[in-house]
Design a protein around this motif. Structure first.
Motif, PDB file in Angstrom:
ATOM      1  N   LEU A  75       0.860  -1.062  -0.154  1.00 36.90           N
ATOM      2  CA  LEU A  75      -0.005   0.140   0.011  1.00 36.90           C
ATOM      3  C   LEU A  75       0.906   1.182  -0.104  1.00 36.90           C
ATOM      4  O   LEU A  75       1.773   1.460   0.909  1.00 36.90           O
ATOM      5  CB  LEU A  75      -0.837  -0.017   1.188  1.00 36.90           C
ATOM      6  CG  LEU A  75      -2.164  -1.060   1.059  1.00 36.90           C
ATOM      7  CD1 LEU A  75      -3.047  -0.959   2.356  1.00 36.90           C
ATOM      8  CD2 LEU A  75      -2.976  -0.840  -0.149  1.00 36.90           C
ATOM      9  N   VAL A  76       0.710   1.862  -0.948  1.00 37.24           N
ATOM     10  CA  VAL A  76       1.508   3.389  -1.202  1.00 37.24           C
ATOM     11  C   VAL A  76       0.452   4.496  -1.072  1.00 37.24           C
ATOM     12  O   VAL A  76       0.988   5.616  -1.091  1.00 37.24           O
ATOM     13  CB  VAL A  76       2.224   3.440  -2.323  1.00 37.24           C
ATOM     14  CG1 VAL A  76       3.559   2.407  -2.410  1.00 37.24           C
ATOM     15  CG2 VAL A  76       1.574   3.085  -3.845  1.00 37.24           C
ATOM     16  N   LEU A 111     -10.344   5.479  -5.289  1.00 36.85           N
ATOM     17  CA  LEU A 111     -10.554   4.242  -5.873  1.00 36.85           C
ATOM     18  C   LEU A 111      -9.064   3.396  -6.004  1.00 36.85           C
ATOM     19  O   LEU A 111      -8.904   2.312  -5.907  1.00 36.85           O
ATOM     20  CB  LEU A 111     -11.088   4.429  -7.347  1.00 36.85           C
ATOM     21  CG  LEU A 111     -11.480   2.971  -7.945  1.00 36.85           C
ATOM     22  CD1 LEU A 111     -12.141   2.129  -7.348  1.00 36.85           C
ATOM     23  CD2 LEU A 111     -11.809   3.280  -9.572  1.00 36.85           C
ATOM     24  N   LYS A 112      -8.097   4.209  -6.233  1.00 32.20           N
ATOM     25  CA  LYS A 112      -6.814   3.681  -6.364  1.00 32.20           C
ATOM     26  C   LYS A 112      -6.318   3.047  -5.181  1.00 32.20           C
ATOM     27  O   LYS A 112      -5.839   1.883  -5.115  1.00 32.20           O
ATOM     28  CB  LYS A 112      -5.628   4.710  -6.638  1.00 32.20           C
ATOM     29  CG  LYS A 112      -4.342   4.094  -7.240  1.00 32.20           C
ATOM     30  CD  LYS A 112      -3.438   5.207  -7.327  1.00 32.20           C
ATOM     31  CE  LYS A 112      -1.942   4.594  -7.421  1.00 32.20           C
ATOM     32  NZ  LYS A 112      -1.573   3.571  -6.493  1.00 32.20           N
ATOM     33  N   TYR A 113      -6.828   3.764  -3.859  1.00 36.60           N
ATOM     34  CA  TYR A 113      -6.291   2.962  -2.677  1.00 36.60           C
ATOM     35  C   TYR A 113      -7.050   1.741  -2.394  1.00 36.60           C
ATOM     36  O   TYR A 113      -6.434   0.594  -1.903  1.00 36.60           O
ATOM     37  CB  TYR A 113      -6.893   4.117  -1.310  1.00 36.60           C
ATOM     38  CG  TYR A 113      -6.565   3.138  -0.040  1.00 36.60           C
ATOM     39  CD1 TYR A 113      -5.475   3.398   0.554  1.00 36.60           C
ATOM     40  CD2 TYR A 113      -7.655   3.009   0.612  1.00 36.60           C
ATOM     41  CE1 TYR A 113      -5.315   2.636   1.554  1.00 36.60           C
ATOM     42  CE2 TYR A 113      -7.882   2.117   1.703  1.00 36.60           C
ATOM     43  CZ  TYR A 113      -6.465   2.059   2.391  1.00 36.60           C
ATOM     44  OH  TYR A 113      -6.139   1.352   3.577  1.00 36.60           O
ATOM     45  N   PHE A 129      -9.673  -6.680 -11.785  1.00 34.22           N
ATOM     46  CA  PHE A 129     -10.037  -6.040 -10.601  1.00 34.22           C
ATOM     47  C   PHE A 129      -8.766  -5.200  -9.993  1.00 34.22           C
ATOM     48  O   PHE A 129      -8.951  -4.225  -9.465  1.00 34.22           O
ATOM     49  CB  PHE A 129     -10.409  -7.114  -9.544  1.00 34.22           C
ATOM     50  CG  PHE A 129     -11.974  -6.948  -9.236  1.00 34.22           C
ATOM     51  CD1 PHE A 129     -12.400  -6.355  -8.170  1.00 34.22           C
ATOM     52  CD2 PHE A 129     -12.667  -7.491 -10.072  1.00 34.22           C
ATOM     53  CE1 PHE A 129     -13.707  -6.233  -8.069  1.00 34.22           C
ATOM     54  CE2 PHE A 129     -14.275  -7.730  -9.955  1.00 34.22           C
ATOM     55  CZ  PHE A 129     -14.719  -6.795  -8.735  1.00 34.22           C
ATOM     56  N   ILE A 130      -7.468  -5.835 -10.145  1.00 32.36           N
ATOM     57  CA  ILE A 130      -6.545  -5.101  -9.295  1.00 32.36           C
ATOM     58  C   ILE A 130      -5.527  -4.210 -10.391  1.00 32.36           C
ATOM     59  O   ILE A 130      -4.824  -3.323  -9.670  1.00 32.36           O
ATOM     60  CB  ILE A 130      -5.588  -6.086  -8.572  1.00 32.36           C
ATOM     61  CG1 ILE A 130      -4.693  -6.851  -9.945  1.00 32.36           C
ATOM     62  CG2 ILE A 130      -6.354  -7.126  -7.682  1.00 32.36           C
ATOM     63  CD1 ILE A 130      -3.662  -8.001  -9.464  1.00 32.36           C
ATOM     64  N   TYR A 131      -5.871  -4.154 -11.860  1.00 33.44           N
ATOM     65  CA  TYR A 131      -5.076  -3.365 -12.608  1.00 33.44           C
ATOM     66  C   TYR A 131      -5.604  -2.882 -13.546  1.00 33.44           C
ATOM     67  O   TYR A 131      -6.700  -3.313 -14.120  1.00 33.44           O
ATOM     68  CB  TYR A 131      -3.906  -4.431 -12.911  1.00 33.44           C
ATOM     69  CG  TYR A 131      -2.676  -3.717 -13.679  1.00 33.44           C
ATOM     70  CD1 TYR A 131      -1.660  -3.314 -13.198  1.00 33.44           C
ATOM     71  CD2 TYR A 131      -2.765  -3.448 -15.169  1.00 33.44           C
ATOM     72  CE1 TYR A 131      -0.545  -2.552 -13.851  1.00 33.44           C
ATOM     73  CE2 TYR A 131      -1.772  -2.975 -15.784  1.00 33.44           C
ATOM     74  CZ  TYR A 131      -0.762  -2.377 -15.262  1.00 33.44           C
ATOM     75  OH  TYR A 131       0.219  -1.603 -15.832  1.00 33.44           O
ATOM     76  N   LYS A 141     -16.852  -0.752 -15.841  1.00 29.30           N
ATOM     77  CA  LYS A 141     -17.966   0.032 -15.862  1.00 29.30           C
ATOM     78  C   LYS A 141     -18.333   0.316 -14.195  1.00 29.30           C
ATOM     79  O   LYS A 141     -18.606   1.335 -13.706  1.00 29.30           O
ATOM     80  CB  LYS A 141     -19.300  -0.585 -16.496  1.00 29.30           C
ATOM     81  CG  LYS A 141     -19.094  -0.593 -17.906  1.00 29.30           C
ATOM     82  CD  LYS A 141     -20.446  -0.888 -18.489  1.00 29.30           C
ATOM     83  CE  LYS A 141     -20.174  -0.992 -20.168  1.00 29.30           C
ATOM     84  NZ  LYS A 141     -20.140   0.298 -20.688  1.00 29.30           N
ATOM     85  N   LEU A 142     -18.070  -0.859 -13.708  1.00 29.43           N
ATOM     86  CA  LEU A 142     -18.392  -0.887 -12.151  1.00 29.43           C
ATOM     87  C   LEU A 142     -17.287   0.159 -11.470  1.00 29.43           C
ATOM     88  O   LEU A 142     -17.940   0.880 -10.620  1.00 29.43           O
ATOM     89  CB  LEU A 142     -18.029  -2.442 -11.470  1.00 29.43           C
ATOM     90  CG  LEU A 142     -18.083  -2.536 -10.000  1.00 29.43           C
ATOM     91  CD1 LEU A 142     -19.536  -2.068  -9.426  1.00 29.43           C
ATOM     92  CD2 LEU A 142     -17.763  -3.895  -9.525  1.00 29.43           C
ATOM     93  N   PHE A 143     -15.978   0.018 -11.972  1.00 23.53           N
ATOM     94  CA  PHE A 143     -14.985   0.769 -11.346  1.00 23.53           C
ATOM     95  C   PHE A 143     -15.222   2.339 -11.519  1.00 23.53           C
ATOM     96  O   PHE A 143     -14.946   3.114 -10.862  1.00 23.53           O
ATOM     97  CB  PHE A 143     -13.714   0.442 -11.700  1.00 23.53           C
ATOM     98  CG  PHE A 143     -13.099  -0.832 -10.847  1.00 23.53           C
ATOM     99  CD1 PHE A 143     -13.093  -0.647  -9.522  1.00 23.53           C
ATOM    100  CD2 PHE A 143     -12.801  -2.148 -11.362  1.00 23.53           C
ATOM    101  CE1 PHE A 143     -12.559  -1.863  -8.691  1.00 23.53           C
ATOM    102  CE2 PHE A 143     -12.396  -3.156 -10.720  1.00 23.53           C
ATOM    103  CZ  PHE A 143     -12.164  -2.919  -9.241  1.00 23.53           C
TER     104      PHE A 143
END
Length: 280
Positions: A16-17, A25-27, A124-126, A186-188
């Motif tokens: 975590l940065v 959202l990035k966090y 999901f992660i990238y 779309k969700l993100f």
């Protein structure tokens, strides 16, 4: 429990940065990735033992090395310090796809679920420049495997399925992969807009609080000065021994203090209007 807390803390510190004060959202995506690594490492170690037994009994020494490398990669991603989170994510995605392809190639179509999971996790992660990149990877793997199958380049002795099953499985895999890559962004996007609105709303509230603090300070300190002066002058005017010159002087000071108080009230009104403008 203490060991687990130290373990999770170590991974979260490495990965975590994003600032926790700005939980955008990035966090949350980074947090999701860190939690994925936290649970994948112990689960992969647990799954490693039966996998090694299966590979040994199936006379597939290459799968032993692939399983070991996958676990080592997971440990490296989570515990190694000084690696940028983007590199960790790409290494994780590469490891998952490599393991998924190896399982399909050596085990059979039952392992296509791993490719679907790889697509889901990757999305999901990238954030890919092309949102369909994970689906395209699955498409290319499917084409490669089907081609290898018809060229007799796969371990067919371990596979008991018909050609129609082969096409049906990979067709569904490709369909679901593209569906995931279409819906998840779309969700993100919706979540991102929600996060931005929440941040904007929070900033508005903070700004309103700052204005209210200023108004409170003005009312408790600035207003008090001319008001106290007027009250003191009024008490002096009650005395009957004031000369006409003194009365004139006191009245002039009342006017000065009244004008000063009027300016302060106007300032408070202006700041109050700013609060209403912030709410809009």
């Amino acid at each position: 429990m203490e060991i687990w807390n130290k373990y999770t803390s170590r991974i979260r510190q490495n990965i975590l940065v994003s600032s926790e004060e700005n939980k955008d959202l990035k966090y949350w995506r980074d947090d999701m990735f860190s939690n994925t690594i936290i649970y994948i490492i112990p689960l992969s170690i647990i799954a490693l033992i039966p996998s090694l037994f299966w590979a040994f009994e199936s006379k597939l020494p290459i799968m032993i090395w692939i399983d070991l490398l996958s676990v080592i990669a997971a440990l490296f991603i989570g515990l190694k310090k000084g690696i940028k989170i983007k590199q960790r994510k790409l290494l994780f995605i590469g490891t998952v796809y490599f393991l998924s392809f190896s399982l399909i190639y050596f085990v059979g179509l039952n392992s296509t679920l791993y490719l679907l999971a790889a697509c889901f996790l990757s999305t999901f992660i990238y954030t890919f420049k092309n949102q369909y990149t994970p689906a395209l990877i699955n498409f290319y793997i499917s084409v490669f495997y089907i081609s290898a199958y018809y060229l007799n380049l796969t371990p067919t002795q371990r596979i008991d399925f018909k050609s129609s099953e082969l096409f049906a499985v990979f067709a569904n895999l490709i369909f679901l992969s593209f569906l995931i890559c279409s819906l998840v962004p779309k969700l993100f996007n919706g979540l991102d807009e929600s996060f931005k609105n929440n941040i904007r709303h929070t900033k508005k509230i903070e700004k309103q609080n700052e204005v209210l603090k200023e108004i409170t300070w003005i009312q408790s300190h600035v207003v008090r000065t001319p008001l106290s002066r007027i009250m003191a002058i009024c008490n002096l005017l009650k005395e009957n021994d004031n000369t006409e010159e003194e009365k004139t002087f006191l009245m002039e000071n009342i006017i000065i203090s009244s004008n000063e108080l009027d300016d302060i009230i106007k300032e408070i009104v202006a700041k109050s209007e700013n609060i209403h403008s912030v709410k809009k």
